[in-house]
Design a protein around this motif. Structure first.
Motif, PDB file in Angstrom:
ATOM      1  N   GLY A   1       1.031  -1.284   0.126  1.00  0.00           N
ATOM      2  CA  GLY A   1       0.170   0.075   0.112  1.00  0.00           C
ATOM      3  C   GLY A   1       0.824   1.126   0.037  1.00  0.00           C
ATOM      4  O   GLY A   1       2.048   1.256   0.311  1.00  0.00           O
TER       5      GLY A   1
ATOM      6  N   ASP B   1      -3.738  -5.687   0.479  1.00  0.00           N
ATOM      7  CA  ASP B   1      -3.384  -4.389   0.199  1.00  0.00           C
ATOM      8  C   ASP B   1      -4.010  -3.370   1.336  1.00  0.00           C
ATOM      9  O   ASP B   1      -5.127  -3.654   2.006  1.00  0.00           O
ATOM     10  CB  ASP B   1      -3.835  -3.728  -1.170  1.00  0.00           C
ATOM     11  CG  ASP B   1      -5.224  -3.405  -1.280  1.00  0.00           C
ATOM     12  OD1 ASP B   1      -6.092  -4.300  -0.868  1.00  0.00           O
ATOM     13  OD2 ASP B   1      -5.650  -2.412  -2.193  1.00  0.00           O
TER      14      ASP B   1
ATOM     15  N   GLN C   1      -5.346   0.298   1.858  1.00  0.00           N
ATOM     16  CA  GLN C   1      -5.685   1.835   1.331  1.00  0.00           C
ATOM     17  C   GLN C   1      -5.535   2.927   2.036  1.00  0.00           C
ATOM     18  O   GLN C   1      -5.465   2.899   3.277  1.00  0.00           O
ATOM     19  CB  GLN C   1      -7.005   1.679   0.620  1.00  0.00           C
ATOM     20  CG  GLN C   1      -7.224   0.603  -0.305  1.00  0.00           C
ATOM     21  CD  GLN C   1      -6.900   0.846  -1.728  1.00  0.00           C
ATOM     22  OE1 GLN C   1      -6.287   2.058  -2.107  1.00  0.00           O
ATOM     23  NE2 GLN C   1      -6.542  -0.056  -2.590  1.00  0.00           N
TER      24      GLN C   1
END
Ligand code: ADP
Ligand code: MG
Length: 449
Positions: free
Chosen positions: A153, A274, A276
């Motif tokens: 990320g 991931d 964010q």
């Protein structure tokens, strides 16, 4: 000037771990002739890059607190500072032992874990719940399901925090395990040094004998052939012994150009998650948590305002919060909504910027998507038109500060609730969709050009 810089450093020191502080800010100096930007001299290019990428907001906030004004910061390499570092290195090594103190006063074997990053103080929201769940799964069942766990990320979104949190949790469950946390840069440096000092077997023994291997910012290893080779063997050996490995990166393995395919495929054999940028609610919750940890009180409405104005990532959010708290302390002011409104507007890109030109926004959106004004304002609701329209609504409201009703009129007589919905929708999407974040940045650049 040196005294001023020491003041800046002491503010920074309050905000980051001692280990990071020493790693990045030891042997930094200020260029006394600089005013805006304030030039900070650093010993090498790697530190320059890291400070620019990771610590700019914190340093800038601290500089603004001490020197006043809205000035920026620039990091410049000054190799004469590197010599000094060598002399001080032994001293640092001794001192670093105290970093390994963990609650309970049990000393950890030089693991490098930061005890302040825990699962408990990691705020979970839409932007990071998958990574959080994966971290929990690893804590419950290490070395089995998700090995390796690959967390990627953007900067400042909590990857390092989460990684340490898993380390701390596993170590708490079993204090006899040997944990190694290191950045890929440290792995590289240790490896290079072991070759120079002919101590590669010690190097290997150390890295291959742990029970949990946490390697941060693996992207830096890409392109360094001999280190990748060494890492590949380290990884394989750990993997064959069922040792849990967690990696972080600024992008997924398949986007790491110059990463050897065999490493890439090893990374992809586990779980890739991931993280964010945090959405609004998560940002408010993070601010609340950070205030509580620091023992500072900031009214809820102020936290909301800070979260509205700082949309990038958790690190900047924290930086802004601390800047606000510190400035208030220095100036002996109470933190209330007016004070915070003033503060959030003070930074670059803040709320006090003059509204953007609405005509320019509309033409920029049309040009960007290659559509006509009639398409933008017309009734058709296919996907190709809905996104530009909603982006236009968002920019007209947020950047041009135009009320919903008026935007409705500008966009072909739409109802104000439609505009409200569009703006809300964009707010939410922007937080999790990088493609749209990118579009927004590019359109804003066109507007500003
Ligand atoms: P990254 O490694 O992704 O660049 P870090 O883990 O260093 O980001 O996070 C930057 C700062 O933001 C740290 O102080 C961290 O504690 C804080 N932070 C990030 N995400 C969260 C979260 N979800 N909850 C609490 N703090 C967070
Ligand atoms: Mg990190």
């Amino acid at each position: 000037m040196d005294r001023q810089w020491n003041k800046v450093l002491s503010i920074i020191k309050d905000q980051i771990s001692l280990g990071n502080f020493r790693q990045w800010f030891a042997n930094t100096q200020i260029d006394p002739s600089s005013t805006d930007p304030v030039i900070v001299r650093v010993p090498n290019a790697f530190i320059q890059e890291q400070l620019t990428k990771r610590y700019s907001p914190i340093v800038e906030a601290a500089v603004q607190t001490v020197f006043g004004g809205n000035r920026g910061v620039e990091f410049k390499v000054d190799t004469s500072l590197a010599v000094k570092k060598k002399d001080e290195e032994t001293e640092h090594e001794d001192e670093s032992l105290e970093l390994n103190f963990v609650p309970g006063h049990i000393q950890q074997n030089n693991s490098g874990l930061n005890p302040t990053y825990t699962m408990d103080n990691f705020v979970v929201g839409l932007s990071n719940n998958l990574a959080y769940a994966a971290a929990q799964a690893v804590i419950q069942n290490p070395n089995t399901t998700y090995n390796p766990l690959f967390i990627w990320g953007g900067t400042g979104v909590g990857k390092t925090h989460l990684m340490h949190a898993v380390g701390n949790a596993l170590w708490q469950k079993n204090p006899t395990i040997k944990v190694i946390y290191c950045s890929s840069e440290k792995f590289t440096n240790d490896f290079v040094e072991s070759i120079q000092t002919k101590k590669t077997s010690e190097f290997r023994a150390r890295y291959r004998s742990c029970n949990l291997f946490l390697i941060d910012d693996i992207q830096f290893i890409a392109g360094r052939d001999s280190t990748q080779e060494e890492f590949f063997h380290t990884f394989n050996e750990l993997h064959s012994k069922n040792t849990q490995v967690i990696l972080t990166s600024d992008r997924p393995p398949y986007e790491l150009q110059k990463l050897e395919p065999r490493l890439s495929s090893r990374f992809q054999a586990g779980l890739i998650v991931d993280v964010q940028a945090p959405d609004f609610d998560t940002r408010v919750a993070i601010l609340r948590t950070k205030c509580k940890e620091r023992g500072d009180f900031v009214p809820e409405e102020c936290l909301t305002l800070i979260a509205e104005h700082t949309q990038t990532n958790a690190r900047e959010l924290e930086g802004k919060l601390i800047q606000i708290i510190q400035t208030a302390k220095l100036q002996n002011l109470t933190i209330d909504i007016d004070y915070v409104r003033n503060q959030v507007g003070a930074g670059r890109g803040g709320a006090n910027n003059p509204p953007a030109d609405s005509k320019k926004v509309i033409t920029s959106v049309n040009q960007y998507f290659n559509i006509k004004m009639a398409d933008l304002t017309g009734p058709r609701r296919n996907k190709e038109l809905v996104l530009p329209r909603q982006l236009a609504m968002y920019l007209l409201h947020v950047d041009c500060k135009i009320p919903f009703e008026k935007i409705g009129d500008m966009l072909g007589g739409r109802d104000h609730t439609t505009i409200m919905h569009g703006v809300d929708k964009m707010r939410e999407v922007i937080n999790r969709d990088r493609e749209i974040q990118r579009m927004l940045i590019e359109i804003k650049q066109a507007v500003a050009a």
